[in-house]
Design a protein around this motif. Structure first.
Motif, PDB file in Angstrom:
ATOM      1  N   MET A   1      28.523 -46.991 -30.347  1.00 28.17           N
ATOM      2  CA  MET A   1      28.600 -48.476 -29.710  1.00 28.17           C
ATOM      3  C   MET A   1      28.500 -48.062 -28.187  1.00 28.17           C
ATOM      4  O   MET A   1      27.888 -48.815 -27.299  1.00 28.17           O
ATOM      5  N   GLN A   2      29.321 -47.316 -27.879  1.00 30.81           N
ATOM      6  CA  GLN A   2      29.532 -46.762 -26.295  1.00 30.81           C
ATOM      7  C   GLN A   2      28.078 -46.535 -25.841  1.00 30.81           C
ATOM      8  O   GLN A   2      27.584 -46.639 -24.735  1.00 30.81           O
TER       9      GLN A   2
ATOM     10  N   ILE B   1      22.722 -47.403 -23.047  1.00 28.95           N
ATOM     11  CA  ILE B   1      21.289 -47.449 -22.873  1.00 28.95           C
ATOM     12  C   ILE B   1      20.798 -48.845 -22.524  1.00 28.95           C
ATOM     13  O   ILE B   1      20.027 -48.671 -21.642  1.00 28.95           O
ATOM     14  N   VAL B   2      21.431 -49.751 -23.032  1.00 25.71           N
ATOM     15  CA  VAL B   2      20.931 -50.985 -22.499  1.00 25.71           C
ATOM     16  C   VAL B   2      21.447 -51.277 -21.214  1.00 25.71           C
ATOM     17  O   VAL B   2      20.461 -51.952 -20.252  1.00 25.71           O
TER      18      VAL B   2
ATOM     19  N   ALA C   1      29.673 -55.319 -29.478  1.00 27.83           N
ATOM     20  CA  ALA C   1      30.118 -53.888 -29.164  1.00 27.83           C
ATOM     21  C   ALA C   1      30.700 -53.755 -27.833  1.00 27.83           C
ATOM     22  O   ALA C   1      31.975 -53.246 -27.781  1.00 27.83           O
ATOM     23  N   THR C   2      30.234 -54.626 -26.877  1.00 29.89           N
ATOM     24  CA  THR C   2      30.707 -54.769 -25.672  1.00 29.89           C
ATOM     25  C   THR C   2      32.305 -55.073 -25.412  1.00 29.89           C
ATOM     26  O   THR C   2      33.008 -54.735 -25.055  1.00 29.89           O
TER      27      THR C   2
ATOM     28  N   ALA D   1      18.804 -59.213 -32.734  1.00 32.76           N
ATOM     29  CA  ALA D   1      20.048 -58.615 -33.432  1.00 32.76           C
ATOM     30  C   ALA D   1      20.513 -57.450 -32.266  1.00 32.76           C
ATOM     31  O   ALA D   1      21.724 -57.117 -32.464  1.00 32.76           O
ATOM     32  N   GLY D   2      19.786 -56.765 -31.528  1.00 33.32           N
ATOM     33  CA  GLY D   2      20.079 -55.973 -30.503  1.00 33.32           C
ATOM     34  C   GLY D   2      20.879 -56.691 -29.648  1.00 33.32           C
ATOM     35  O   GLY D   2      22.113 -56.145 -28.814  1.00 33.32           O
ATOM     36  N   ARG D   3      20.824 -57.715 -29.027  1.00 29.09           N
ATOM     37  CA  ARG D   3      21.586 -58.578 -28.224  1.00 29.09           C
ATOM     38  C   ARG D   3      23.010 -58.820 -28.656  1.00 29.09           C
ATOM     39  O   ARG D   3      23.809 -58.863 -27.968  1.00 29.09           O
ATOM     40  N   LEU D   4      22.744 -59.346 -30.158  1.00 26.95           N
ATOM     41  CA  LEU D   4      24.144 -59.770 -30.610  1.00 26.95           C
ATOM     42  C   LEU D   4      24.840 -58.296 -30.707  1.00 26.95           C
ATOM     43  O   LEU D   4      26.082 -58.434 -30.632  1.00 26.95           O
ATOM     44  N   TYR D   5      24.482 -57.275 -31.108  1.00 26.58           N
ATOM     45  CA  TYR D   5      25.297 -56.142 -31.545  1.00 26.58           C
ATOM     46  C   TYR D   5      25.628 -55.599 -30.091  1.00 26.58           C
ATOM     47  O   TYR D   5      26.833 -55.288 -29.861  1.00 26.58           O
ATOM     48  N   TYR D   6      24.899 -55.790 -29.035  1.00 26.75           N
ATOM     49  CA  TYR D   6      25.254 -55.277 -27.537  1.00 26.75           C
ATOM     50  C   TYR D   6      26.696 -56.156 -27.092  1.00 26.75           C
ATOM     51  O   TYR D   6      27.702 -55.640 -26.533  1.00 26.75           O
ATOM     52  N   ASP D   7      26.587 -57.547 -27.451  1.00 21.11           N
ATOM     53  CA  ASP D   7      27.519 -58.404 -26.855  1.00 21.11           C
ATOM     54  C   ASP D   7      28.938 -58.161 -27.714  1.00 21.11           C
ATOM     55  O   ASP D   7      30.074 -58.066 -27.035  1.00 21.11           O
TER      56      ASP D   7
END
Length: 295
Positions: free
Chosen positions: A7-8, A13-14, A69-70, A61-67
């Motif tokens: 996650m980190q 990366i993002v 995970a943050t 899905a990446g945006r959801l995962y980023y939010d």
């Protein structure tokens, strides 16, 4: 896969917009990061990042995962910060276990000062004359008095030594005569301590060396404060630890029998369940207790 580390890495990366820059920040190779993100996507069954030779972008899905995970990473960081900041603070709930006699005569007198010194602390003092399970009882520390502590998964720290001597009341000795040698004790009424290892056999050390006296106590009790009171009432001869006998001896209510002889000196142990060291509240409590045990 270490999900939190991944996650980190994904977050970095993002936010850096580049595998190469994120890898440099994290001190790993870009190839390793790429491999980890691929494994993450495979485990989730979806694509998180779309990459070309010139650009990189998040999928839905990446945006959801980023939010998400943050939020998780920030929450973990906040918890760790709070724990580090509070590690040296004396607060929380301290649960202490001790025998009834030790709890009443040694611990109870130091509690008012201790409680006033640490107003953010909640305290539970449980007193039991039998050995309790520290882990099952949820105790932070248990005070035990033993010649030695048996090997176990628990951690025992010696915090003091007590002395164990033979006592009787002046009235009893006046009525029955004063023993002049250890062997003469067997001819007297004996008040024994049920939970002691020396209930029916006293090993005494004195000027003539060490000798053992076999006994058959007339009265047997499971609390040394009750034993003390029976001795004061003239019910016989018995052994007492110094923290129980000191006041009665100072007031002349008890006198030592064979004053040059005494039993082996047990140690006072602070027993905890963890080998990782004591936290601040246990350390503070034991510091107060050690001060009370000093001569």
């Amino acid at each position: 896969m270490d999900k939190l580390s991944v996650m980190q890495a994904f977050r970095r990366i993002v936010e850096r917009g580049s595998f190469a820059r994120a890898a440099e920040d994290l001190g790993v190779s870009p190839a390793l990061l790429s491999r980890e993100i691929k494994l993450l996507e495979e485990s989730l069954g979806t694509t998180l990042l779309t990459r070309t030779t010139r650009s990189m972008s998040l999928t839905d899905a990446g945006r959801l995962y980023y939010d998400e995970a943050t939020g998780i990473i920030d929450a973990v960081t906040q918890v760790e910060t709070r724990i580090r900041e509070g590690a040296g603070a004396v607060r929380g709930h301290l649960k202490v276990n001790a025998s009834s006699s030790f709890g009443q005569t040694v611990i109870a007198p130091i509690l008012p000062e201790f409680i006033e010194a640490y107003p953010d602390l909640r305290l539970t003092l449980s007193m039991d004359d039998r050995v309790v399970d520290v882990v099952e009882g949820g105790f932070d520390v248990s005070i035990r008095i033993r010649p030695v502590m048996p090997d176990s998964a628990l951690v025992a720290r010696r915090i003091g030594t007590m002395r164990q001597r033979v006592f009787a009341s002046p009235a009893y000795l006046k009525a029955t005569g004063v023993p002049q040698a250890p062997a003469e004790i067997a001819g007297h009424k004996i008040v024994g301590f049920l939970l002691a290892g020396h209930l029916t056999s006293w090993t005494l050390t004195g000027p003539a060396g060490t000798t053992t006296v076999d006994l058959d106590p007339t009265v047997r009790v499971g609390n040394s404060l009750v034993l003390r009171d029976l001795l004061i009432a003239g019910q016989g001869i018995g052994t007492l630890p110094d923290f129980v006998s000191n006041e009665a001896e100072a007031r002349g209510m008890l006198v030592r029998v064979l004053p040059d002889w005494e039993l082996p000196a047990p140690e006072i142990f602070a027993v905890t369940a963890s080998r990782l060291g004591m936290d601040a509240k246990v350390t503070a409590f034991l510091d107060h207790l050690r001060a009370a045990l000093r001569p």
